[in-house]
Design a protein around this motif. Structure first.
Motif, PDB file in Angstrom:
ATOM      1  N   THR A   4     -51.518   2.185  21.031  1.00  0.00           N
ATOM      2  CA  THR A   4     -50.352   1.465  21.560  1.00  0.00           C
ATOM      3  C   THR A   4     -49.954   0.306  20.664  1.00  0.00           C
ATOM      4  O   THR A   4     -48.763   0.116  20.350  1.00  0.00           O
ATOM      5  CB  THR A   4     -50.648   0.942  22.978  1.00  0.00           C
ATOM      6  N   LEU A   5     -50.915  -0.484  20.233  1.00  0.00           N
ATOM      7  CA  LEU A   5     -50.625  -1.656  19.414  1.00  0.00           C
ATOM      8  C   LEU A   5     -50.007  -1.274  18.077  1.00  0.00           C
ATOM      9  O   LEU A   5     -49.115  -1.951  17.575  1.00  0.00           O
ATOM     10  CB  LEU A   5     -51.907  -2.463  19.180  1.00  0.00           C
ATOM     11  N   GLY A   6     -50.492  -0.166  17.516  1.00  0.00           N
ATOM     12  CA  GLY A   6     -49.968   0.277  16.238  1.00  0.00           C
ATOM     13  C   GLY A   6     -48.520   0.712  16.308  1.00  0.00           C
ATOM     14  O   GLY A   6     -47.795   0.661  15.305  1.00  0.00           O
ATOM     15  N   ALA A   7     -48.084   1.130  17.497  1.00  0.00           N
ATOM     16  CA  ALA A   7     -46.719   1.623  17.660  1.00  0.00           C
ATOM     17  C   ALA A   7     -45.744   0.543  18.125  1.00  0.00           C
ATOM     18  O   ALA A   7     -44.533   0.755  18.118  1.00  0.00           O
ATOM     19  CB  ALA A   7     -46.701   2.777  18.661  1.00  0.00           C
ATOM     20  N   GLU A   8     -46.256  -0.608  18.525  1.00  0.00           N
ATOM     21  CA  GLU A   8     -45.412  -1.665  19.074  1.00  0.00           C
ATOM     22  C   GLU A   8     -44.945  -2.623  17.981  1.00  0.00           C
ATOM     23  O   GLU A   8     -45.717  -2.992  17.088  1.00  0.00           O
ATOM     24  CB  GLU A   8     -46.193  -2.466  20.131  1.00  0.00           C
ATOM     25  N   ILE A   9     -43.695  -3.044  18.056  1.00  0.00           N
ATOM     26  CA  ILE A   9     -43.211  -4.104  17.172  1.00  0.00           C
ATOM     27  C   ILE A   9     -43.938  -5.399  17.547  1.00  0.00           C
ATOM     28  O   ILE A   9     -43.951  -5.804  18.706  1.00  0.00           O
ATOM     29  CB  ILE A   9     -41.687  -4.287  17.302  1.00  0.00           C
ATOM     30  N   GLY A  10     -44.539  -6.029  16.570  1.00  0.00           N
ATOM     31  CA  GLY A  10     -45.301  -7.242  16.839  1.00  0.00           C
ATOM     32  C   GLY A  10     -46.634  -6.987  17.499  1.00  0.00           C
ATOM     33  O   GLY A  10     -47.262  -7.917  18.018  1.00  0.00           O
TER      34      GLY A  10
END
Length: 247
Positions: A88-94
């Motif tokens: 999830t974090l890798g796909a989120e802006i910021g």
């Protein structure tokens, strides 16, 4: 397996003894830090873990914090739900800033926040480095650990250059040391020679006491207060403060 969780718990407890208000952040999906403080976080509901604080912008993070049995020592628990954050974090802006955002609400409540990372350089570890001012690297007194540190230092430099210019390596901590072993003595000498300014004077020696503390769910500073292991982490706490950390 090099003493990251052991160091986070016992350094935090030693700093609390010195009057610091300390928050420990369990940032490993295995939940070892939580277990080491007597909480099986795998049985906690999602909204009571660091994963919820990480992924929920309006989370009331202070309500997730748990008190340990040591005065002045609190912690944010983690369980295997945290592992789903990698993708999830890798796909989120910021996405690399999420932990920094979550901890910002707690910074004024504590003198020191220590983050216990997982052993891989994934999105969770990058989040921890972006949220941090300083890095302590526990380094087992083995040749392969020394070789691995070179790669880790390169990754720290990348985070500093691209994501967190204030990040600094405050110290390398020699762990699991056995003075009876020639190889351990040689590696310890090599660490001190290659990184003389970064290496802590404090050395953490092998002892069965550390494994016992996990079973009882408390730091060595309370479980075996007069032991050599407890004395070592108290020395480390004082040395860290002298280096400008844990102010």
């Amino acid at each position: 397996g090099v003493g990251k969780t052991t160091t986070t718990i016992n350094l935090g407890a030693a700093l609390a003894e010195l009057g610091r208000r300390v928050l420990l952040v369990d940032f490993d999906p295995q939940g070892g830090l939580s277990l080491g403080l007597g909480v099986n976080a795998h049985s906690l509901p999602l909204e009571n873990t660091v994963y919820y604080a990480l992924m929920t912008p309006d989370a009331k993070v202070d309500e997730i914090v748990l008190k340990s049995a040591v005065a002045g020592l609190d912690f944010l628990p983690a369980n295997r739900d945290l592992g789903t954050a990698e993708t999830t974090l890798g796909a989120e802006i910021g996405g690399q800033q999420y932990l920094k955002r979550a901890l910002a609400r707690l910074k004024n409540e504590y003198d020191v926040i220590l983050i216990d990372c997982q052993p891989t350089m994934g999105q969770l570890t990058i989040n921890a480095l972006v949220a941090s001012d300083e890095v302590i690297v526990p380094l087992q007194c083995e040749y392969f650990a020394l070789h691995g540190f070179i790669e880790l230092k390169g990754n720290l430099d990348k985070v500093k250059n691209f994501l967190n210019p204030d990040l600094r390596l405050i110290g390398i901590l020699a762990t699991m040391y056995d003075k009876k072993t020639l190889h351990n003595r040689e590696v310890l000498t090599a660490i001190a020679e290659k990184f003389p300014d970064e290496t802590f004077d404090t050395i953490i020696s092998k002892t069965i006491r550390f494994a016992e503390t996990t079973v009882v769910g408390e730091p060595i500073t309370t479980y075996a207060s007069s032991s050599n292991g407890a004395a070592s982490y108290r020395r480390l706490a004082r040395e860290l403060i002298a280096r400008g950390g844990a102010r």
